[in-house]
Design a protein around this motif. Structure first.
Motif, PDB file in Angstrom:
ATOM      1  N   SER A  36       0.830  -1.198   0.000  1.00 52.87           N
ATOM      2  CA  SER A  36       0.000   0.000   0.000  1.00 52.87           C
ATOM      3  C   SER A  36       0.868   1.253   0.000  1.00 52.87           C
ATOM      4  CB  SER A  36      -0.920   0.012   1.226  1.00 52.87           C
ATOM      5  OG  SER A  36      -1.755  -1.123   1.225  1.00 52.87           O
ATOM      6  N   ASN A  47      -4.328   1.272  -2.423  1.00 53.25           N
ATOM      7  CA  ASN A  47      -4.189  -0.164  -2.240  1.00 53.25           C
ATOM      8  C   ASN A  47      -4.920  -0.867  -3.383  1.00 53.25           C
ATOM      9  OD1 ASN A  47      -3.648  -2.660  -1.138  1.00 53.25           O
ATOM     10  ND2 ASN A  47      -5.236  -2.532   0.419  1.00 53.25           N
ATOM     11  N   ASP A 168     -10.495  -0.983  -7.872  1.00 57.27           N
ATOM     12  CA  ASP A 168     -10.581  -0.141  -6.678  1.00 57.27           C
ATOM     13  C   ASP A 168      -9.174   0.175  -6.197  1.00 57.27           C
ATOM     14  OD1 ASP A 168     -13.364  -0.223  -6.696  1.00 57.27           O
ATOM     15  OD2 ASP A 168     -13.428  -2.028  -5.457  1.00 57.27           O
ATOM     16  N   GLN A 171      -8.311   3.599   0.221  1.00 59.06           N
ATOM     17  CA  GLN A 171      -8.750   2.983   1.482  1.00 59.06           C
ATOM     18  C   GLN A 171      -8.459   3.917   2.649  1.00 59.06           C
ATOM     19  OE1 GLN A 171      -6.642  -0.553   2.859  1.00 59.06           O
ATOM     20  NE2 GLN A 171      -8.528  -1.386   3.720  1.00 59.06           N
ATOM     21  N   ARG A 173      -7.761   4.377   6.524  1.00 52.24           N
ATOM     22  CA  ARG A 173      -7.224   3.550   7.602  1.00 52.24           C
ATOM     23  C   ARG A 173      -7.323   4.318   8.907  1.00 52.24           C
ATOM     24  NH1 ARG A 173      -2.109   0.092   5.135  1.00 52.24           N
ATOM     25  NH2 ARG A 173      -3.291  -0.850   3.413  1.00 52.24           N
ATOM     26  N   GLN A 187     -11.259  -0.948  12.170  1.00 55.86           N
ATOM     27  CA  GLN A 187     -11.273   0.123  11.188  1.00 55.86           C
ATOM     28  C   GLN A 187     -12.672   0.729  11.071  1.00 55.86           C
ATOM     29  OE1 GLN A 187      -9.625  -1.198   7.434  1.00 55.86           O
ATOM     30  NE2 GLN A 187      -7.571  -0.662   8.082  1.00 55.86           N
ATOM     31  N   ILE A 192     -12.340  -0.870   0.276  1.00 56.36           N
ATOM     32  CA  ILE A 192     -11.488  -0.194  -0.706  1.00 56.36           C
ATOM     33  C   ILE A 192     -12.389   0.289  -1.836  1.00 56.36           C
ATOM     34  CG2 ILE A 192      -9.508  -0.437  -2.265  1.00 56.36           C
ATOM     35  CD1 ILE A 192      -8.504  -2.669  -0.444  1.00 56.36           C
ATOM     36  N   TRP A 193     -12.216   1.540  -2.274  1.00 59.35           N
ATOM     37  CA  TRP A 193     -13.168   2.162  -3.184  1.00 59.35           C
ATOM     38  C   TRP A 193     -12.448   2.919  -4.297  1.00 59.35           C
ATOM     39  CZ3 TRP A 193     -12.455   7.492  -2.491  1.00 59.35           C
ATOM     40  CH2 TRP A 193     -11.832   7.854  -1.292  1.00 59.35           C
TER      41      TRP A 193
END
Length: 219
Positions: A36, A47, A168, A171, A173, A187, A192-193
């Motif tokens: 990442s 990511n 995607d 993310q 965090r 989290q 993840i988008w």
């Protein structure tokens, strides 16, 4: 009225371009197992992953029929959104902010549909059955995969029109404080988008906030 058309579909085009540029850059610049990359402090990371579902990896079942159903659902939804926008544009009482919100949702849905429709053709040379997101148990499609000289047959996903994976990459965090019951230490938003997901979410959240303005009750 012409101004409404230009702003609405101009915004759709802008979001689509940004979404696809980011996806193509990520897909051609990063490998599945790359670490990442921090983007903003320690809370926003890049990511790279791929999924067969819709926003944030949500799926309508698994396998070929689940993926095909999801792609057809996207097409129907996009058609309905376009039809609804065209009807509302003709109504002078509808505020411009509604069309901006509708454009975000339309652009996001279209961006993810584009992945499913065309990415298996655009990036066909990048396909590798050994990558985990291309392996689907129960698909009935077997391809040879080699690991450090060891070869085995693995089941892979269906490929082609409407079967491409959605790319995607972003993310958050951020973790809940440890004192929060049940959630402490976990989290806040682990999904993840991509840009398309973000556009859809912004549009839908704004609709919920302003629903009384957008959909007033008839007196």
């Amino acid at each position: 009225m012409r101004k409404r058309y230009l702003i609405t579909f101009g915004l759709v085009l802008l979001v689509l371009i940004i979404d696809q540029v980011v996806k193509i850059w990520v897909k051609t610049s990063f490998a599945f197992d790359d670490p990442s990359v921090p983007l903003v402090g320690n809370w926003l990371y890049l990511n790279f992953v791929e999924n067969q579902g819709m926003a944030f990896g949500t799926q309508l079942g698994g396998g070929m029929w689940g993926k095909l159903t999801l792609s057809i659902f996207r097409i129907v939804a996009i058609g309905a959104i376009i039809y609804y926008i065209l009807k509302q544009i003709k109504k002078p009482e509808v505020k411009m902010e509604f069309f901006i919100v509708a454009a975000l949702v339309l652009a996001g849905a279209t961006g993810n549909l584009f992945d499913s429709m065309f990415y298996d053709f655009i990036f066909r040379d990048y396909f590798d059955p050994c990558i985990s997101y291309n392996q689907v148990e129960g698909s009935g499609i077997f391809e040879e995969c080699s690991y450090f000289g060891y070869t085995e047959m693995v089941e892979v996903r269906h490929r082609g029109f409407l079967f491409g994976n959605v790319v995607d990459m972003f993310q958050f965090r951020v973790t809940w404080p440890t004192w929060v019951p049940w959630l402490g230490g976990g989290q806040v938003f682990p999904a993840i988008w991509n840009v398309a997901d973000f556009a859809i979410s912004c549009g839908m959240i704004y609709v919920l906030i302003r629903q009384k303005v957008f959909f007033p009750k008839e007196k």
